[in-house]
Design a protein around this motif. Structure first.
Motif, PDB file in Angstrom:
ATOM      1  N   MET A   1      -0.518   3.725  -5.222  1.00  0.00           N
ATOM      2  CA  MET A   1      -1.409   4.155  -4.419  1.00  0.00           C
ATOM      3  C   MET A   1      -0.512   4.091  -3.729  1.00  0.00           C
ATOM      4  O   MET A   1       0.068   3.189  -2.505  1.00  0.00           O
ATOM      5  CB  MET A   1      -2.179   2.868  -4.876  1.00  0.00           C
ATOM      6  CG  MET A   1      -3.336   2.991  -4.395  1.00  0.00           C
ATOM      7  SD  MET A   1      -4.704   2.270  -4.298  1.00  0.00           S
ATOM      8  CE  MET A   1      -5.748   2.613  -5.796  1.00  0.00           C
ATOM      9  N   SER A   2      -1.096   5.441  -2.561  1.00  0.00           N
ATOM     10  CA  SER A   2      -0.602   5.051  -1.332  1.00  0.00           C
ATOM     11  C   SER A   2      -2.240   5.371  -0.294  1.00  0.00           C
ATOM     12  O   SER A   2      -3.231   6.294  -0.974  1.00  0.00           O
ATOM     13  CB  SER A   2       0.328   5.529  -0.904  1.00  0.00           C
ATOM     14  OG  SER A   2       0.549   6.672  -1.268  1.00  0.00           O
ATOM     15  N   THR A   3      -1.812   5.837   0.811  1.00  0.00           N
ATOM     16  CA  THR A   3      -3.015   6.283   1.538  1.00  0.00           C
ATOM     17  C   THR A   3      -2.442   6.690   2.656  1.00  0.00           C
ATOM     18  O   THR A   3      -1.385   6.652   3.178  1.00  0.00           O
ATOM     19  CB  THR A   3      -4.565   4.805   2.484  1.00  0.00           C
ATOM     20  OG1 THR A   3      -4.916   5.738   2.511  1.00  0.00           O
ATOM     21  CG2 THR A   3      -3.052   4.786   3.015  1.00  0.00           C
ATOM     22  N   ASP A   4      -3.460   7.889   3.410  1.00  0.00           N
ATOM     23  CA  ASP A   4      -2.611   9.191   4.516  1.00  0.00           C
ATOM     24  C   ASP A   4      -3.875   8.721   5.954  1.00  0.00           C
ATOM     25  O   ASP A   4      -4.109   8.025   6.328  1.00  0.00           O
ATOM     26  CB  ASP A   4      -3.551  10.293   4.085  1.00  0.00           C
ATOM     27  CG  ASP A   4      -4.994  10.390   3.623  1.00  0.00           C
ATOM     28  OD1 ASP A   4      -5.638   9.237   3.276  1.00  0.00           O
ATOM     29  OD2 ASP A   4      -5.339  11.304   3.764  1.00  0.00           O
ATOM     30  N   LEU A   5      -2.734   9.023   6.814  1.00  0.00           N
ATOM     31  CA  LEU A   5      -3.856   8.891   7.951  1.00  0.00           C
ATOM     32  C   LEU A   5      -5.018   9.090   8.324  1.00  0.00           C
ATOM     33  O   LEU A   5      -5.953   8.370   8.733  1.00  0.00           O
ATOM     34  CB  LEU A   5      -2.056   9.656   8.846  1.00  0.00           C
ATOM     35  CG  LEU A   5      -2.815   9.294  10.330  1.00  0.00           C
ATOM     36  CD1 LEU A   5      -2.253   7.867  10.084  1.00  0.00           C
ATOM     37  CD2 LEU A   5      -1.845  10.428  11.009  1.00  0.00           C
ATOM     38  N   ALA A   6      -5.396  10.812   7.453  1.00  0.00           N
ATOM     39  CA  ALA A   6      -7.642  10.470   7.892  1.00  0.00           C
ATOM     40  C   ALA A   6      -7.827   8.658   7.391  1.00  0.00           C
ATOM     41  O   ALA A   6      -8.743   8.565   7.734  1.00  0.00           O
ATOM     42  CB  ALA A   6      -7.452  11.544   6.820  1.00  0.00           C
ATOM     43  N   THR A   7      -7.795   8.568   5.936  1.00  0.00           N
ATOM     44  CA  THR A   7      -8.294   7.506   5.418  1.00  0.00           C
ATOM     45  C   THR A   7      -8.418   6.352   6.032  1.00  0.00           C
ATOM     46  O   THR A   7      -9.102   5.308   6.331  1.00  0.00           O
ATOM     47  CB  THR A   7      -7.792   7.277   4.337  1.00  0.00           C
ATOM     48  OG1 THR A   7      -7.694   8.592   3.239  1.00  0.00           O
ATOM     49  CG2 THR A   7      -8.349   5.933   3.565  1.00  0.00           C
ATOM     50  N   LEU A   8      -6.902   5.633   7.000  1.00  0.00           N
ATOM     51  CA  LEU A   8      -6.434   4.712   7.665  1.00  0.00           C
ATOM     52  C   LEU A   8      -7.280   4.895   9.162  1.00  0.00           C
ATOM     53  O   LEU A   8      -8.133   3.830   9.665  1.00  0.00           O
ATOM     54  CB  LEU A   8      -5.445   5.240   8.552  1.00  0.00           C
ATOM     55  CG  LEU A   8      -4.127   3.810   9.888  1.00  0.00           C
ATOM     56  CD1 LEU A   8      -4.597   2.230   8.787  1.00  0.00           C
ATOM     57  CD2 LEU A   8      -2.834   4.028   9.691  1.00  0.00           C
ATOM     58  N   ARG A   9      -7.334   6.103   9.306  1.00  0.00           N
ATOM     59  CA  ARG A   9      -8.447   6.151  10.305  1.00  0.00           C
ATOM     60  C   ARG A   9     -10.305   5.912  10.138  1.00  0.00           C
ATOM     61  O   ARG A   9     -10.561   5.550  11.562  1.00  0.00           O
ATOM     62  CB  ARG A   9      -8.352   7.750  11.468  1.00  0.00           C
ATOM     63  CG  ARG A   9      -6.900   7.890  11.921  1.00  0.00           C
ATOM     64  CD  ARG A   9      -6.170   9.461  12.358  1.00  0.00           C
ATOM     65  NE  ARG A   9      -5.156   9.492  12.518  1.00  0.00           N
ATOM     66  CZ  ARG A   9      -5.136  10.241  13.440  1.00  0.00           C
ATOM     67  NH1 ARG A   9      -5.141  12.022  13.286  1.00  0.00           N
ATOM     68  NH2 ARG A   9      -2.994  10.341  13.852  1.00  0.00           N
ATOM     69  N   LYS A  10      -9.933   6.675   9.255  1.00  0.00           N
ATOM     70  CA  LYS A  10     -11.828   6.135   9.067  1.00  0.00           C
ATOM     71  C   LYS A  10     -11.116   4.618   8.992  1.00  0.00           C
ATOM     72  O   LYS A  10     -12.939   4.035   8.977  1.00  0.00           O
ATOM     73  CB  LYS A  10     -11.864   6.877   7.309  1.00  0.00           C
ATOM     74  CG  LYS A  10     -13.527   6.804   7.022  1.00  0.00           C
ATOM     75  CD  LYS A  10     -13.705   7.707   6.171  1.00  0.00           C
ATOM     76  CE  LYS A  10     -15.035   7.357   5.478  1.00  0.00           C
ATOM     77  NZ  LYS A  10     -15.535   8.187   3.923  1.00  0.00           N
ATOM     78  N   LEU A  35      -1.215  -1.956  -0.916  1.00  0.00           N
ATOM     79  CA  LEU A  35      -1.055  -1.358  -1.750  1.00  0.00           C
ATOM     80  C   LEU A  35      -0.906  -0.948  -3.250  1.00  0.00           C
ATOM     81  O   LEU A  35      -0.506  -1.366  -4.028  1.00  0.00           O
ATOM     82  CB  LEU A  35      -1.937  -0.106  -1.250  1.00  0.00           C
ATOM     83  CG  LEU A  35      -3.314   0.076  -0.330  1.00  0.00           C
ATOM     84  CD1 LEU A  35      -3.560   1.580  -0.242  1.00  0.00           C
ATOM     85  CD2 LEU A  35      -4.573  -0.284  -1.517  1.00  0.00           C
ATOM     86  N   ASP A  36       0.367  -1.105  -2.529  1.00  0.00           N
ATOM     87  CA  ASP A  36       1.550  -0.966  -3.594  1.00  0.00           C
ATOM     88  C   ASP A  36       1.954  -2.771  -4.460  1.00  0.00           C
ATOM     89  O   ASP A  36       1.526  -2.119  -5.526  1.00  0.00           O
ATOM     90  CB  ASP A  36       2.836  -0.368  -3.400  1.00  0.00           C
ATOM     91  CG  ASP A  36       3.002   0.495  -2.836  1.00  0.00           C
ATOM     92  OD1 ASP A  36       2.516   1.732  -3.505  1.00  0.00           O
ATOM     93  OD2 ASP A  36       3.622   1.701  -1.436  1.00  0.00           O
ATOM     94  N   SER A  42      -2.099  -5.209 -10.439  1.00  0.00           N
ATOM     95  CA  SER A  42      -2.712  -4.606 -12.117  1.00  0.00           C
ATOM     96  C   SER A  42      -2.167  -4.491 -13.181  1.00  0.00           C
ATOM     97  O   SER A  42      -2.615  -4.237 -13.912  1.00  0.00           O
ATOM     98  CB  SER A  42      -3.539  -3.444 -11.387  1.00  0.00           C
ATOM     99  OG  SER A  42      -2.288  -2.271 -11.546  1.00  0.00           O
ATOM    100  N   GLN A  43      -0.631  -4.429 -13.272  1.00  0.00           N
ATOM    101  CA  GLN A  43      -0.015  -3.772 -14.210  1.00  0.00           C
ATOM    102  C   GLN A  43       0.361  -5.090 -14.939  1.00  0.00           C
ATOM    103  O   GLN A  43       0.515  -5.151 -16.847  1.00  0.00           O
ATOM    104  CB  GLN A  43       1.142  -3.335 -13.925  1.00  0.00           C
ATOM    105  CG  GLN A  43       0.875  -2.056 -13.106  1.00  0.00           C
ATOM    106  CD  GLN A  43       2.314  -1.551 -12.622  1.00  0.00           C
ATOM    107  OE1 GLN A  43       3.682  -1.722 -13.004  1.00  0.00           O
ATOM    108  NE2 GLN A  43       1.935   0.108 -12.234  1.00  0.00           N
ATOM    109  N   LEU A  44       0.470  -6.262 -14.043  1.00  0.00           N
ATOM    110  CA  LEU A  44       0.319  -7.442 -15.021  1.00  0.00           C
ATOM    111  C   LEU A  44      -0.078  -7.791 -16.498  1.00  0.00           C
ATOM    112  O   LEU A  44      -1.837  -7.783 -16.559  1.00  0.00           O
ATOM    113  CB  LEU A  44       0.129  -9.101 -14.199  1.00  0.00           C
ATOM    114  CG  LEU A  44       1.266  -9.179 -13.004  1.00  0.00           C
ATOM    115  CD1 LEU A  44       1.142 -10.041 -11.980  1.00  0.00           C
ATOM    116  CD2 LEU A  44       2.789  -9.003 -13.618  1.00  0.00           C
TER     117      LEU A  44
END
Length: 95
Positions: A1-10, A35-36, A42-44
């Protein structure tokens, strides 16, 4: 899972945070690492693990709550700036 710059700015806007360009890239990298790590957790397999209710098995030992006067009536009135026999005198509040 990763996020982008727009989400970080929001997220920064909602959190009332401001980042310059270098700090923004650093924060984006840190957020993606977090997030990683959560995705790995969550896989445990936790089927045999009981939910944690308390962090320790310690129980608070509190003293019994017993009402008693620690200051006598005369000691309480001793340092009062104004007193009238057994009462504190205070400025009038209501007309």
């Amino acid at each position: 899972m990763s996020t982008d710059l727009a989400t970080l700015r929001k997220l920064a806007h909602l959190s009332r945070l401001e980042f310059d360009a270098t700090k923004e890239q650093q924060m984006l990298g840190d957020l993606n690492k977090i997030l990683d790590w959560v995705a790995q957790l969550s896989q445990l397999d936790t089927t045999d693990v009981e939910p944690l209710v308390h962090l320790s098995h310690e129980i608070n030992v509190l003293r019994p709550d017993e009402a008693h006067n620690s200051v006598s009536h005369q000691e309480g009135l001793r340092n009062a700036p104004r007193k009238d026999s057994d009462y504190f005198r205070v400025p009038k509040v209501l007309e």
